[in-house]
Design a protein around this motif. Structure first.
Motif, PDB file in Angstrom:
ATOM      1  N   VAL A 332       0.855  -1.194   0.000  1.00  0.00           N
ATOM      2  CA  VAL A 332       0.000   0.000   0.000  1.00  0.00           C
ATOM      3  C   VAL A 332       0.887   1.238   0.000  1.00  0.00           C
ATOM      4  N   LEU A 333       0.586   2.194  -0.879  1.00  0.00           N
ATOM      5  CA  LEU A 333       1.275   3.481  -0.843  1.00  0.00           C
ATOM      6  C   LEU A 333       0.488   4.474   0.007  1.00  0.00           C
ATOM      7  N   VAL A 334      -0.831   4.543  -0.237  1.00  0.00           N
ATOM      8  CA  VAL A 334      -1.708   5.432   0.535  1.00  0.00           C
ATOM      9  C   VAL A 334      -2.832   4.589   1.119  1.00  0.00           C
ATOM     10  N   ARG A 335      -3.024   4.676   2.412  1.00  0.00           N
ATOM     11  CA  ARG A 335      -3.990   3.818   3.104  1.00  0.00           C
ATOM     12  C   ARG A 335      -5.433   4.126   2.723  1.00  0.00           C
ATOM     13  N   ASP A 336      -6.302   3.101   2.886  1.00  0.00           N
ATOM     14  CA  ASP A 336      -7.738   3.259   2.624  1.00  0.00           C
ATOM     15  C   ASP A 336      -8.295   4.462   3.381  1.00  0.00           C
ATOM     16  N   GLY A 337      -9.186   5.190   2.695  1.00  0.00           N
ATOM     17  CA  GLY A 337      -9.856   6.311   3.333  1.00  0.00           C
ATOM     18  C   GLY A 337      -9.078   7.609   3.320  1.00  0.00           C
ATOM     19  N   SER A 338      -7.843   7.598   2.828  1.00  0.00           N
ATOM     20  CA  SER A 338      -7.044   8.825   2.789  1.00  0.00           C
ATOM     21  C   SER A 338      -7.489   9.752   1.663  1.00  0.00           C
ATOM     22  N   LEU A 339      -8.080   9.166   0.632  1.00  0.00           N
ATOM     23  CA  LEU A 339      -8.579   9.929  -0.505  1.00  0.00           C
ATOM     24  C   LEU A 339     -10.083   9.755  -0.597  1.00  0.00           C
ATOM     25  N   ARG A 340     -10.764  10.759  -1.139  1.00  0.00           N
ATOM     26  CA  ARG A 340     -12.227  10.685  -1.182  1.00  0.00           C
ATOM     27  C   ARG A 340     -12.741  10.255  -2.549  1.00  0.00           C
ATOM     28  N   CYS A 341     -12.144  10.798  -3.612  1.00  0.00           N
ATOM     29  CA  CYS A 341     -12.608  10.470  -4.962  1.00  0.00           C
ATOM     30  C   CYS A 341     -11.479  10.690  -5.968  1.00  0.00           C
ATOM     31  N   PRO A 342     -10.382   9.929  -5.875  1.00  0.00           N
ATOM     32  CA  PRO A 342      -9.239  10.156  -6.760  1.00  0.00           C
ATOM     33  C   PRO A 342      -9.568   9.834  -8.215  1.00  0.00           C
ATOM     34  N   GLU A 343      -8.963  10.607  -9.103  1.00  0.00           N
ATOM     35  CA  GLU A 343      -9.123  10.354 -10.539  1.00  0.00           C
ATOM     36  C   GLU A 343      -7.744  10.088 -11.151  1.00  0.00           C
ATOM     37  N   ASP A 351       9.923  11.850  -8.066  1.00  0.00           N
ATOM     38  CA  ASP A 351       9.692  11.221  -6.766  1.00  0.00           C
ATOM     39  C   ASP A 351       8.264  11.342  -6.247  1.00  0.00           C
ATOM     40  N   ALA A 352       7.326  11.747  -7.116  1.00  0.00           N
ATOM     41  CA  ALA A 352       5.973  11.965  -6.613  1.00  0.00           C
ATOM     42  C   ALA A 352       4.948  11.802  -7.724  1.00  0.00           C
ATOM     43  N   PHE A 353       3.703  11.645  -7.302  1.00  0.00           N
ATOM     44  CA  PHE A 353       2.567  11.662  -8.211  1.00  0.00           C
ATOM     45  C   PHE A 353       1.740  12.912  -7.937  1.00  0.00           C
ATOM     46  N   VAL A 354       1.064  13.392  -8.969  1.00  0.00           N
ATOM     47  CA  VAL A 354       0.062  14.432  -8.782  1.00  0.00           C
ATOM     48  C   VAL A 354      -1.276  13.825  -9.194  1.00  0.00           C
ATOM     49  N   LEU A 355      -2.286  14.036  -8.356  1.00  0.00           N
ATOM     50  CA  LEU A 355      -3.611  13.478  -8.647  1.00  0.00           C
ATOM     51  C   LEU A 355      -4.696  14.458  -8.235  1.00  0.00           C
ATOM     52  N   THR A 356      -5.891  14.206  -8.717  1.00  0.00           N
ATOM     53  CA  THR A 356      -7.045  15.036  -8.353  1.00  0.00           C
ATOM     54  C   THR A 356      -7.922  14.282  -7.357  1.00  0.00           C
ATOM     55  N   ASP A 357      -8.592  15.047  -6.508  1.00  0.00           N
ATOM     56  CA  ASP A 357      -9.445  14.474  -5.471  1.00  0.00           C
ATOM     57  C   ASP A 357     -10.518  15.503  -5.134  1.00  0.00           C
ATOM     58  N   VAL A 358     -11.417  15.173  -4.222  1.00  0.00           N
ATOM     59  CA  VAL A 358     -12.424  16.124  -3.756  1.00  0.00           C
ATOM     60  C   VAL A 358     -12.421  16.143  -2.232  1.00  0.00           C
ATOM     61  N   ASN A 359     -12.996  17.215  -1.703  1.00  0.00           N
ATOM     62  CA  ASN A 359     -13.159  17.341  -0.264  1.00  0.00           C
ATOM     63  C   ASN A 359     -14.548  17.900   0.007  1.00  0.00           C
ATOM     64  N   VAL A 360     -15.190  17.430   1.051  1.00  0.00           N
ATOM     65  CA  VAL A 360     -16.507  17.933   1.460  1.00  0.00           C
ATOM     66  C   VAL A 360     -16.386  18.435   2.890  1.00  0.00           C
ATOM     67  N   ASN A 361     -16.736  19.715   3.103  1.00  0.00           N
ATOM     68  CA  ASN A 361     -16.601  20.273   4.448  1.00  0.00           C
ATOM     69  C   ASN A 361     -17.811  19.938   5.315  1.00  0.00           C
ATOM     70  N   ASP A 362     -17.822  20.446   6.534  1.00  0.00           N
ATOM     71  CA  ASP A 362     -18.887  20.129   7.485  1.00  0.00           C
ATOM     72  C   ASP A 362     -20.249  20.637   7.030  1.00  0.00           C
ATOM     73  N   GLU A 363     -20.248  21.647   6.152  1.00  0.00           N
ATOM     74  CA  GLU A 363     -21.505  22.204   5.656  1.00  0.00           C
ATOM     75  C   GLU A 363     -21.995  21.513   4.396  1.00  0.00           C
ATOM     76  N   GLY A 364     -21.284  20.486   3.969  1.00  0.00           N
ATOM     77  CA  GLY A 364     -21.697  19.728   2.799  1.00  0.00           C
ATOM     78  C   GLY A 364     -21.234  20.311   1.486  1.00  0.00           C
TER      79      GLY A 364
END
Length: 704
Positions: A332-343, A351-364
């Protein structure tokens, strides 16, 4: 594309800024500049002597004779001590000679006397920053938007639903438009150069596009359940794969990758696996099912291959998993649940990857994110955010100019992002040479870089404004860009240390193989790095196809002066083709005599400030000396073992492939020359997206 057949040599004058840069010559404090605008009778004797020395210094600079220009500028200062204009040019000559500390000393002195304004201050700041942070720029900085390629232009649809991008080496960009079923080719300014809608039946929801090691392009068609193989120019060749669940089949192919053996990896969303094809398009196997060591994919998306390890992101599980190239789970490079919706996931540097993801705050509220993943540790760093707007980032990738290109599927746009420090510093623009031999026809060579010394490629006439004393010049003609040149001049620096006695045949092989690979494109100079450097010979590349070590005149020595040999090699290349490089052939070891005159920092700076790369051919299968590795890594070069399986002929292709941000213009001057004794100013401004840079210099017409 245009190629530049450049006249020999280079001259410079630099600077850039993205904000206020209106500094007129009237505002500058320069005794010499004022005297050169008057008739001779009003000049003091000292000013007259200084003026003549200054004219000779500028001309020497424009011929690439930087040491000579330093000598005469210092002589001019002996007549007019502390003269700002001479200090400025002396700093430029020191800069091109690789002596940045001395250059900064001259510029700081001039700036302290009120000379140069924001242009000189910005030049000082950038050079200082490079000296402190060279090769230390990390991937944790924040990125911000500087440009957008919109789906509409004057109310007309340009494209729909961009989903992935492929940057090209010339600064342009291929974009897969899912909604409009096409691959678009954009130039660096966002203008559409071409549209590719596939074969006669068209693309069916193109989702990803990559370039294979063969040079061909590969497109995944999500609704077509297939891959389209295209030539390097975009012509359709054939389909790979078909709809289904069997070997060589797929349902909803998404993102693509290739390993060092030419095998193709596809994340197959419908079958919840990764499909693998060989370089000919034959199905090999698939992987990702649940087994005793792996829980199985939830929904595989982004994929990348580094050193034949396969990394796969999972949209459902929110992690990144590692497999070998045969599909065996290794960790495993990145553990389960560390990303929400990677593309999409792409390599970011080495030495690295660049990827896209999303975040949802407390207000939705959701926001699209760009994250960087450290390959060694799996650590995540957020580097960009869309904010809480209608947005869906599906891919992020670095372009040829060091920017971050992001496709926004929901907002229907392609965004260009840059580091915050780059936005604040602007473009670093240098007028490297003014050629006035055929005055009033004047030729300018202009180099454009970013703050990190990366060359800015893909610009055209629309990105530049040229003025003389801040008035537009006439008949500007964009001659071309050096980045499109497919030839190079080479200097072989040959190690003559005692250890080389045991590798004479290997030396023959290296020079012959590289010379033959050049064909008729370029010239070769051979310099021996002995106790003192020796210029052995120089001529057309074809003359060295039968090179022999017996032709070398320099003796073997236990005190190789590598610094002097490299300096001599660089001096030779300054006046040659704009794509050029030093190739050091060695056993890989240095000694305490190797760098007694010039430090590693001075040597790398001299090479970099004159766009000269250094590559190393090792005749032994061992690690290079730290000093040799430092110079190679810090001058955009690479190292090669003489007996590597693929050979070493590609070193020339690698040198030619290095980006060059050098552009050439011709215009007609309207300035009065005073029979060739008047200093004639010229300015260049460069614009790209929301960034700009500026430089000012001057020249003399031929004496009449």
């Amino acid at each position: 594309m245009k190629k530049i057949l450049f006249l020999s040599l280079s001259a410079f004058v630099l600077l850039s800024c993205s904000k206020k840069t209106e500094v007129s010559y009237v505002e500058r404090k320069s005794v010499l500049e004022d005297t050169m605008k008057d008739d001779t009778s009003s000049r003091s004797v000292s000013a007259a002597f200084a003026e003549e020395e200054f004219r000779l210094g500028v001309q020497s600079f424009n011929r690439g004779q930087f040491n000579e220009s330093i000598r005469v500028f210092e002589q001019a200062l002996s007549h007019l001590p502390g003269e700002n204009m001479v200090l400025d040019w002396l700093g430029k000559a020191y800069y091109r000679s690789g002596e940045e500390g001395s250059a900064l000393q001259q510029w700081n002195f001039a700036a302290s006397q009120g000379y140069g304004g924001i242009l000189l201050q910005n030049r000082i700041e950038i050079v200082k920053d490079r000296r402190i942070t060279e090769k230390q720029y990390g991937f944790k900085q924040n990125y911000t938007k500087i440009g957008t390629f919109s789906h509409e232009n004057k109310g007309k649809l340009v494209f729909s639903q961009p989903v992935s991008a492929l940057p090209l080496s010339d600064g342009s960009l291929l974009v897969a438009a899912y909604g409009s079923n096409e691959i678009l080719h954009f130039n660096v300014n966002g203008d559409v150069l071409d549209r590719n809608r596939g074969p006669l039946n068209g693309f069916d929801r193109p989702l990803d596009i990559i370039r294979l090691s063969s040079g061909n392009l590969l497109v995944s068609e999500m609704a077509g359940d297939r891959l389209s193989l295209l030539s390097s120019e975009g012509d359709f060749i054939r389909y790979i794969g078909s709809r289904g669940t069997g070997l060589g089949q797929m349902v909803g192919p998404q993102y693509l990758a290739e390993d060092s053996h030419g095998n193709i990896y596809v994340t197959d969303g419908g079958n919840n696996r990764v499909d693998v094809f060989d370089s000919e398009g034959k199905g090999l196997f698939s992987f990702g099912d649940k087994n005793s060591v792996f829980e199985g994919f939830g929904l595989p998306t982004g994929i990348a291959v580094v050193n034949d390890s396969v990394y796969v992101a999972d949209r459902i599980r929110g992690g990144i998993y590692i497999f070998d190239r045969f599909g065996n789970y290794t960790g495993v490079l990145v553990r389960d649940g560390s990303l929400r919706c990677p593309e999409s996931m792409r390599l970011w540097g080495k030495d690295a990857f660049v990827l896209t993801d999303v975040n949802v705050n407390d207000e939705g509220l959701s926001e699209s994110l760009v994250k960087v993943v450290d390959i060694s540790s799996g650590a995540l760093h957020q580097i960009a955010s869309s904010g809480h707007t209608l947005s869906k980032y599906t891919s992020a990738i670095s372009d040829a100019n060091g920017n971050l290109v992001v496709t926004d599927f929901a907002a229907n746009e392609v965004d260009v992002l840059t580091g915050v420090d780059e936005l604040a510093g602007g473009l670093f623009v240098q007028i490297e040479r003014v050629i006035s031999d055929n005055f009033p026809k004047v030729i300018l060579e202009v180099r454009v870089e970013n703050r990190k010394r990366q060359q800015i490629v893909g610009l055209n006439k629309a990105n530049f404004i040229i003025t003389e004393q801040h008035h537009a010049v006439n008949d500007v003609n964009f001659i071309g860009a050096a980045n499109y040149n497919d030839f190079a001049d080479i200097v072989f620096v040959i190690d003559r240390s005692l250890q080389m006695k045991n590798y004479e045949e290997q030396l023959n092989q290296a020079v012959r193989e590289i010379s033959r690979s050049m064909g008729a494109k370029g010239n070769i100079t051979i310099i021996s790095a002995g106790k003192n450097p020796v210029l052995e010979s120089s001529g057309h590349s074809e003359n060295y196809a039968s090179f022999s070590y017996k032709d070398l005149k320099a003796s073997y020595t236990d005190s190789m002066a590598l610094d002097l040999a490299l300096r001599l090699g660089a001096n030779d290349l300054v006046n040659r083709e704009k794509k050029r490089g030093i190739i050091f052939i060695t056993t890989g070891k240095t000694n305490h005599y190797s760098f007694t005159k010039y430090s590693l920092s001075d040597l790398s700076t001299y090479l970099n400030n004159n766009a000269i790369s250094m590559s190393t051919i090792s005749l032994t299968d061992g690690s290079l000396d730290e000093a040799v590795s430092y110079l190679t890594e810090n001058t955009s070069g690479d190292s090669y073992y003489v007996y590597r399986p693929e050979g070493i002929s590609s070193v020339i292709d690698d040198i030619i492939a290095l980006p060059s941000g050098l552009y050439q213009f011709e215009y007609t001057s309207s300035m009065l020359t005073d029979y060739g004794r008047r200093y004639l100013p010229v300015e260049v401004e460069t614009y790209l997206h929301n960034r700009s840079g500026r430089d000012e210099t001057g020249y003399f017409a031929p004496l009449e």
